[in-house]
Design an enzyme around this catalytic site. Structure first.
Site, PDB file in Angstrom:
ATOM      1  N   CYS A   1      17.480 -12.943 -38.756  1.00  0.00           N
ATOM      2  CA  CYS A   1      16.727 -12.793 -40.282  1.00  0.00           C
ATOM      3  C   CYS A   1      17.229 -11.818 -41.067  1.00  0.00           C
ATOM      4  CB  CYS A   1      16.179 -13.409 -40.379  1.00  0.00           C
ATOM      5  SG  CYS A   1      14.861 -14.957 -39.578  1.00  0.00           S
TER       6      CYS A   1
ATOM      7  N   HIS B   1      13.560 -10.390 -45.194  1.00  0.00           N
ATOM      8  CA  HIS B   1      12.319 -10.276 -43.782  1.00  0.00           C
ATOM      9  C   HIS B   1      11.201 -10.832 -44.144  1.00  0.00           C
ATOM     10  CE1 HIS B   1      12.153 -10.851 -39.523  1.00  0.00           C
ATOM     11  NE2 HIS B   1      11.475  -9.774 -40.002  1.00  0.00           N
TER      12      HIS B   1
END
Length: 471
Positions: A71, A127
């Protein structure tokens, strides 16, 4: 103090007058969305009508790849326009503004702000949807700082009985699925979509860059019951899997695979996991559809470029059960760019089979919107492919995954071949045009020596050390 410096930089750039008629940008990120969408055919039972409708209008990149199959490194590369091998951001716990070299870096939304745009962001675009990992400096306003769906009561979680079996503590916490009693409209992801929809209903004096980040289908797959019912368990088709798949790959590849995929496959719960992943994709599609409908009804429909992207792939049992690997299942991602006809786009949607990278999004949007090029970026504009998907394209996509125990590792994806080079030894090569499941490693076959040599040239020559905030 670096946030003050950033504000000064943005303030200086903001004095640049915005040109009338600049296109708007709707930038939709969907977390862990793999190729299990109808238009990509990654799973034959995917139900994603809104994403499919967008693909029929825009340019669908059938071979789009992340810069990193995790991610934060993936999203950081998109927003910075720099590869992980340049920044040293290989993991989820590192933040680029903690680095002296990048604390004042002008990100994608900041660059648009610097050229007369207003930038609003909500949900998971970096994130996290809030705090430093959401990069408040990038946005004029963050309209949603939550993500995901409510969790069911504690006694209804982990009913698969496998939590103690997973080797990775993070996966053990995340790998779960269950229906929830809350409605779609009560979830944070829907509220993020609704925040974007409200923005689109308003009148704006400046062109805008609107970011909308949907968290599902990221695990855990806690969803309103209706989405499970859309995919009845008894009808579920399992992905393809070959028990001897790893016999011809190097040890580094086997370590990336870990054992969690086998745990799911052998538990009798694999169909449940596949059902839940499909359900999560349909849920995310509903959220995306809500935003797209609001745009379609707005005054901005003909002057807004839509970008829909997933941050990386996700393997639901074909080779492993996670991301964080360099195979096709972990690195291929949906990417659709819709350039309206009024802005020079095609009247009908088209598919592009050229390999592209999410690293290219920053320079591409700068190009499509007519902004001055940012010469510090590493990606290349794919605007020519948006307009004509059939043109010659000699560039492959490069993917980096560098866990500290066996990096740096890279994959190079051409139109037909997928090459993997492990930093501590070992290679894989697949002719994906003939072997889409990547079951036959051709790396040791001398017939493919020239192909390996050509692909190996694209591997980064320098790899920044893994950055840790306390170093």
């Amino acid at each position: 103090m670096h946030f003050i410096r950033i504000a000064v930089v943005i303030g200086l750039f903001s004095s640049i007058p915005s040109e009338a008629g600049k296109p708007n940008v709707l930038f939709i990120a969907v977390d862990d969305l793999n190729d299990w969408v109808g238009c990509l055919g990654g799973h034959p039972q995917a139900k994603t009508p809104h994403i499919d409708a967008l693909a029929r209008k825009g340019t669908l990149f059938e071979q789009a790849y992340c810069a990193a199959p995790l991610c934060s490194p993936s999203r950081t590369s998109v927003m910075m326009g720099l590869s992980p091998s340049t920044t040293g951001i290989y993991g989820n716990l590192n933040w680029f503004r903690d680095m002296a070299s990048y604390q004042d870096w002008v990100t994608l939304p900041q660059y648009f702000r610097a050229h007369g745009y207003v930038a609003w962001g909500g949900g998971k675009l970096y994130h996290q949807p809030h705090g430093k990992f959401s990069d408040p400096a990038s946005w004029n306003h963050q309209y949603s700082t939550r993500m995901g769906t409510p969790h069911p009561p504690a006694d209804l979680r982990y009913r698969h009985g496998l939590k103690k079996d997973f080797s990775n503590a993070i996966l053990a916490r995340l790998i779960d699925w269950a229906p929830i009693e809350q409605s779609l409209q009560q979830t944070a992801d829907w509220k993020t979509a609704e925040g974007a929809a409200r923005f689109l209903k308003q009148n704006h004096q400046k062109p805008f860059f609107l970011g909308c980040g949907i968290y599902l289908p990221h695990l855990p797959w806690y969803l309103p019951r209706e989405y499970f019912e859309m995919h009845p368990l008894e009808t579920i088709h399992l992905p393809l899997h070959r028990p001897d798949d790893f016999e011809d790959i190097p040890e580094a590849g086997r370590r990336m695979a870990a054992k969690d995929g086998a745990i799911i496959r052998n538990s009798g719960k694999w169909k449940e996991a596949v059902q839940a992943c499909l359900a999560a994709g349909s849920f995310a599609d509903a959220c995306v559809g809500h935003v797209l409908l609001a745009l379609r009804k707005s005054r901005y429909a003909d002057n807004t470029i839509i970008v829909l992207w997933g941050d990386h792939g996700y393997d639901v049992g074909e080779k492993k059960f996670a991301k964080s690997a360099l195979w096709e299942q972990n690195t291929r991602t949906p990417l659709i760019i819709n350039l309206p006809v009024a802005l020079g786009g095609n009247r009908e949607g088209r598919s592009c089979k050229r390999p592209v990278s999410l690293l290219d999004l920053y320079p591409t949007l700068v190009d499509l919107c007519g902004l001055p090029p940012n010469r510090r970026l590493e990606g290349r504009t794919i605007a020519p492919l948006v307009r004509d998907p059939e043109i010659e394209w000699p560039y492959p996509a490069v993917i980096t995954h560098s866990p500290h125990w066996h990096g740096p590792n890279h994959a190079v994806r051409s139109e037909a071949f997928h090459y993997i080079h492990y930093g501590r030894g070992g290679e894989e090569l697949y002719d994906v045009s003939k072997d889409p499941s990547q079951w036959h490693n051709l790396a040791r076959d001398p017939k493919y020596g020239k192909i390996k040599e050509d692909l190996r040239k694209w591997i980064p020559k320098k790899n920044a050390p893994h950055f840790r905030a306390n170093q």
